[in-house]
Design a protein around this motif. Structure first.
Motif, PDB file in Angstrom:
ATOM      1  N   MET A 106       0.833  -1.210   0.000  1.00  0.00           N
ATOM      2  CA  MET A 106       0.000   0.000   0.000  1.00  0.00           C
ATOM      3  C   MET A 106       0.864   1.254   0.000  1.00  0.00           C
ATOM      4  O   MET A 106       0.498   2.272  -0.601  1.00  0.00           O
ATOM      5  N   ALA A 107       1.990   1.189   0.689  1.00  0.00           N
ATOM      6  CA  ALA A 107       2.923   2.317   0.699  1.00  0.00           C
ATOM      7  C   ALA A 107       3.381   2.585  -0.731  1.00  0.00           C
ATOM      8  O   ALA A 107       3.417   3.723  -1.204  1.00  0.00           O
ATOM      9  N   GLU A 108       3.687   1.511  -1.439  1.00  0.00           N
ATOM     10  CA  GLU A 108       4.190   1.653  -2.800  1.00  0.00           C
ATOM     11  C   GLU A 108       3.098   2.171  -3.728  1.00  0.00           C
ATOM     12  O   GLU A 108       3.346   2.983  -4.614  1.00  0.00           O
ATOM     13  N   ILE A 120      -2.269  10.791   7.529  1.00  0.00           N
ATOM     14  CA  ILE A 120      -2.574   9.796   8.557  1.00  0.00           C
ATOM     15  C   ILE A 120      -1.320   9.045   9.011  1.00  0.00           C
ATOM     16  O   ILE A 120      -1.404   8.201   9.896  1.00  0.00           O
ATOM     17  N   VAL A 121      -0.187   9.333   8.388  1.00  0.00           N
ATOM     18  CA  VAL A 121       1.050   8.650   8.790  1.00  0.00           C
ATOM     19  C   VAL A 121       2.234   9.627   8.786  1.00  0.00           C
ATOM     20  O   VAL A 121       2.155  10.714   8.207  1.00  0.00           O
ATOM     21  N   ASP A 122       3.331   9.200   9.433  1.00  0.00           N
ATOM     22  CA  ASP A 122       4.544  10.022   9.451  1.00  0.00           C
ATOM     23  C   ASP A 122       5.574   9.511   8.447  1.00  0.00           C
ATOM     24  O   ASP A 122       6.512  10.217   8.096  1.00  0.00           O
ATOM     25  N   LEU A 123       5.384   8.248   8.047  1.00  0.00           N
ATOM     26  CA  LEU A 123       6.459   7.561   7.334  1.00  0.00           C
ATOM     27  C   LEU A 123       5.852   6.617   6.301  1.00  0.00           C
ATOM     28  O   LEU A 123       4.907   5.879   6.610  1.00  0.00           O
ATOM     29  N   VAL A 124       6.395   6.628   5.067  1.00  0.00           N
ATOM     30  CA  VAL A 124       5.913   5.734   4.015  1.00  0.00           C
ATOM     31  C   VAL A 124       7.118   5.054   3.378  1.00  0.00           C
ATOM     32  O   VAL A 124       7.995   5.735   2.838  1.00  0.00           O
ATOM     33  N   VAL A 125       7.168   3.741   3.467  1.00  0.00           N
ATOM     34  CA  VAL A 125       8.347   3.034   2.962  1.00  0.00           C
ATOM     35  C   VAL A 125       7.935   1.847   2.100  1.00  0.00           C
ATOM     36  O   VAL A 125       7.248   0.924   2.560  1.00  0.00           O
ATOM     37  N   GLY A 126       8.356   1.870   0.843  1.00  0.00           N
ATOM     38  CA  GLY A 126       8.044   0.785  -0.094  1.00  0.00           C
ATOM     39  C   GLY A 126       8.909  -0.447   0.165  1.00  0.00           C
ATOM     40  O   GLY A 126       9.916  -0.375   0.880  1.00  0.00           O
ATOM     41  N   PRO A 127       8.533  -1.586  -0.455  1.00  0.00           N
ATOM     42  CA  PRO A 127       9.168  -2.877  -0.146  1.00  0.00           C
ATOM     43  C   PRO A 127      10.676  -2.964  -0.444  1.00  0.00           C
ATOM     44  O   PRO A 127      11.344  -3.846   0.078  1.00  0.00           O
ATOM     45  N   ASP A 128      11.190  -2.061  -1.297  1.00  0.00           N
ATOM     46  CA  ASP A 128      12.621  -2.148  -1.615  1.00  0.00           C
ATOM     47  C   ASP A 128      13.451  -1.112  -0.866  1.00  0.00           C
ATOM     48  O   ASP A 128      14.648  -0.948  -1.144  1.00  0.00           O
ATOM     49  N   ALA A 129      12.824  -0.379   0.080  1.00  0.00           N
ATOM     50  CA  ALA A 129      13.531   0.759   0.699  1.00  0.00           C
ATOM     51  C   ALA A 129      13.775   0.564   2.195  1.00  0.00           C
ATOM     52  O   ALA A 129      14.086   1.526   2.893  1.00  0.00           O
ATOM     53  N   ALA A 146       8.698  11.629   5.914  1.00  0.00           N
ATOM     54  CA  ALA A 146       9.703  10.763   5.300  1.00  0.00           C
ATOM     55  C   ALA A 146       9.048   9.742   4.381  1.00  0.00           C
ATOM     56  O   ALA A 146       8.146   9.015   4.791  1.00  0.00           O
ATOM     57  N   VAL A 147       9.504   9.740   3.132  1.00  0.00           N
ATOM     58  CA  VAL A 147       8.970   8.801   2.141  1.00  0.00           C
ATOM     59  C   VAL A 147      10.125   8.213   1.348  1.00  0.00           C
ATOM     60  O   VAL A 147      11.002   8.947   0.891  1.00  0.00           O
ATOM     61  N   ASN A 148      10.133   6.905   1.175  1.00  0.00           N
ATOM     62  CA  ASN A 148      11.005   6.293   0.180  1.00  0.00           C
ATOM     63  C   ASN A 148      10.257   5.119  -0.422  1.00  0.00           C
ATOM     64  O   ASN A 148      10.006   4.112   0.237  1.00  0.00           O
ATOM     65  N   VAL A 149       9.869   5.302  -1.690  1.00  0.00           N
ATOM     66  CA  VAL A 149       9.131   4.229  -2.369  1.00  0.00           C
ATOM     67  C   VAL A 149       9.859   3.842  -3.662  1.00  0.00           C
ATOM     68  O   VAL A 149       9.255   3.364  -4.609  1.00  0.00           O
ATOM     69  N   ILE A 150      11.175   4.070  -3.673  1.00  0.00           N
ATOM     70  CA  ILE A 150      11.948   3.730  -4.872  1.00  0.00           C
ATOM     71  C   ILE A 150      12.038   2.214  -4.983  1.00  0.00           C
ATOM     72  O   ILE A 150      12.419   1.537  -4.027  1.00  0.00           O
ATOM     73  N   LEU A 151      11.654   1.706  -6.158  1.00  0.00           N
ATOM     74  CA  LEU A 151      11.784   0.262  -6.376  1.00  0.00           C
ATOM     75  C   LEU A 151      13.158  -0.019  -6.962  1.00  0.00           C
ATOM     76  O   LEU A 151      13.743   0.823  -7.638  1.00  0.00           O
ATOM     77  N   SER A 152      13.673  -1.194  -6.653  1.00  0.00           N
ATOM     78  CA  SER A 152      15.035  -1.512  -7.060  1.00  0.00           C
ATOM     79  C   SER A 152      15.030  -2.702  -7.999  1.00  0.00           C
ATOM     80  O   SER A 152      14.116  -3.525  -7.975  1.00  0.00           O
ATOM     81  N   LYS A 153      16.064  -2.778  -8.859  1.00  0.00           N
ATOM     82  CA  LYS A 153      16.174  -3.966  -9.715  1.00  0.00           C
ATOM     83  C   LYS A 153      17.093  -4.995  -9.084  1.00  0.00           C
ATOM     84  O   LYS A 153      17.277  -6.077  -9.606  1.00  0.00           O
ATOM     85  N   GLU A 154      17.730  -4.621  -7.973  1.00  0.00           N
ATOM     86  CA  GLU A 154      18.726  -5.516  -7.370  1.00  0.00           C
ATOM     87  C   GLU A 154      18.417  -5.959  -5.946  1.00  0.00           C
ATOM     88  O   GLU A 154      18.831  -7.027  -5.538  1.00  0.00           O
TER      89      GLU A 154
END
Ligand code: 5AD
Ligand code: SF4
Length: 477
Positions: A106-108, A120-129, A146-154
């Motif tokens: 959901m973050a992503e 509704i939140v302070d922090l959002v972090v995607g599965p690769d971050a 604070a948000v990091n939702v960058i997806l990675s290839k590695e």
């Protein structure tokens, strides 16, 4: 899956607890929803945060940091999380220093929207971050979002040793791939979890070695699509110029990985999930047949028994090809347990196409299954290009017909075990009775039997005397 899916579903929303690290003074409350991959990810997050001074707690009220690892697969999964976020925010009113973060799918999918629009939140972090969590926590401590939702290839978190949360000390999940490249038209996963990548065999073997030293007895190799596991001899797909260069490298595919794991850990029970009919090859089945310690069980989602629906779903196989795969599995491993995922009421599904799903069920007679009504997901190809035109009550009726038929088949299979002796790995105490153990056999059937002098993690023989469609009931021999 399980049923690991069932076990995971039972644990949904329960706070996950880890071993406590001495000297850690901050308190982390972490809840997980969704698939086994998500639960495994929470273990990685807890591991990263234990190095930042956090120990887990099961008391929401005393937490410094509340994290919810979320699922987007169906709308209902997201609604459940939204209700939890309301609850956390109510507690935050009493305890304003508490920080709330959303992790996972959901973050992503929603990205900064949860922070900026909904607040509704302070922090959002995607599965690769998740590695960025320490920095992100510094940001929120300095009063910034604070948000990091960058997806990675590695990113595979290969070197992060997950701390086992709510573990029974007997079975554990080991991730081998992340992401998915298949682009089924109904599915949000390629958007929330990104491109598919495989974890280095060495780090997989290392993690299983650690589990074996801690006396774990069963591992499940996890991935959105384990059959497409491919490690290119020391490099990643992007490091190679073309197919022939890749072919020359010493690649490891899923059947080879399975063979390596089963050979290196002959005493460990080995399972894997999830398989994909379009990527599964018979080498995997031959490897299962070759090793005693690989369980005779395959979870093989089909989604629909109709080739035309499968085409609209962008599944890369026909009904006939799926049936041929099932026939081959049964030829090579006659007593193999089989389960399905089926999704009913996909765009344009006619009554005839629904009947084809029922007839496929009749043909395969799965041991058990996981059945869903189609739920349109924003951003998917189906949402953009097709009409979600099967009325809700029709979806509901078709789903009920599918579930009823599956229950008949489950009972047919559990009945077949009556009068037989099965080998059971004891995983815990039965939920219904403190005086009974619960465990599973190779085919993944759940067995309960009266406690004696055995202990958790023992492999014992149980004579089956009775059953329901979901459970075998017996006594130790
Ligand atoms: N709606 C309903 N069910 C879905 N699944 C995946 N996407 C959707 C959706 N949009 C089901 C599929 C899959 C399982 C994990 O969830 O059956 O195999
Ligand atoms: Fe849910 Fe799929 Fe994400 Fe797992 S990968 S949490 S099932 S959306």
């Amino acid at each position: 899956m399980e049923n690991e899916k069932i076990i995971v579903e039972k644990n949904q929303g329960q706070p996950l607890l880890t071993n406590q690290t001495e000297g850690n003074s901050k308190k982390l409350y972490i809840e997980s929803y969704g698939c086994s991959m998500n639960f495994n990810d929470s273990e990685i997050v807890a591991s990263i945060l234990s190095k930042q001074g956090y120990n887990t707690t099961h008391l929401l009220e005393e937490a410094d940091l509340v994290l919810v690892n979320t699922c987007s697969i169906r709308e209902k999964a997201e609604q459940t999380v939204r209700k939890r976020l309301e609850k956390y925010n109510a507690i935050k009113k009493i305890n304003p220093t508490m920080k709330v973060g959303v992790l996972g799918c959901m973050a992503e999918r929603l990205k900064a929207k949860l922070l900026e629009e909904e607040k509704i939140v302070d922090l959002v972090v995607g599965p690769d971050a998740y590695r960025d969590l320490p920095n992100l926590l510094e940001e929120i401590n300095a009063g910034r979002d604070a948000v990091n939702v960058i997806l990675s290839k590695e990113e595979t978190y290969g070197d992060v040793s997950p701390v086992r949360l709510n573990s029974n000390g007997v079975s554990a999940f080991v991730s081998i791939t992340r992401g998915c490249d298949n682009m089924c038209t109904f599915c949000v996963v390629p958007f929330t979890r990104g491109r598919e990548r495989s974890r280095e065999p060495k780090s997989i073997l290392q993690e299983i070695q650690e589990l074996s030293e801690k006396n774990y007895k069963e591992i499940t190799l996890l991935g959105q699509n384990v059959d497409s596991y491919l490690w290119y001899g020391g490099g990643l797909k992007k490091d190679f110029k073309n197919a022939s260069e890749i072919a020359r490298a010493t690649a490891v595919d899923f059947s080879q990985l399975l063979d390596m794991v089963a050979t290196a850990f002959p005493k460990m029970r080995i399972r894997f999930s999830t398989s994909n009919p379009q990527d599964m090859n018979l080498d995997v089945i031959y490897t299962m047949a070759k090793h005693e310690n690989i369980c005779n069980y395959v979870h093989l989602p089909v989604q629909s028994g109709s080739t035309s629906v499968l085409r609209r779903m962008n599944r890369q196989h026909t009904r006939e090809e799926y049936i041929a795969l099932i026939d081959n599995i049964r030829k090579i491993i006659p007593d193999c347990g089989l389960s399905q995922d089926i999704m009913t009421g996909f765009c344009g599904e006619t009554e005839e196409e629904h009947q084809e799903t029922l007839s496929l069920l009749e043909y395969v007679k799965y041991d058990f299954g996981f059945m869903f009504a189609y739920s349109e997901r924003p951003g998917t190809l189906a949402e953009k290009k097709m009409d979600d035109d099967v009325p809700f009550d029709v979806k509901k009726r078709r789903l009920a017909e599918i579930i009823l038929l599956q229950q008949e088949h489950s009972l047919y299979h559990t009945n077949k075990f009556i009068g037989k002796t099965v080998e059971v790995l004891i995983e815990g105490v039965s939920k219904k009775s403190d005086s009974h153990w619960k465990g599973r056999n190779s085919q993944n059937a759940v067995i309960v039997f009266p406690k004696g002098d055995e202990k958790m993690g023992d492999l014992v023989n149980v004579y089956i005397e009775d059953c329901t469609s979901a459970t075998l009931i017996g006594k130790r021999v």
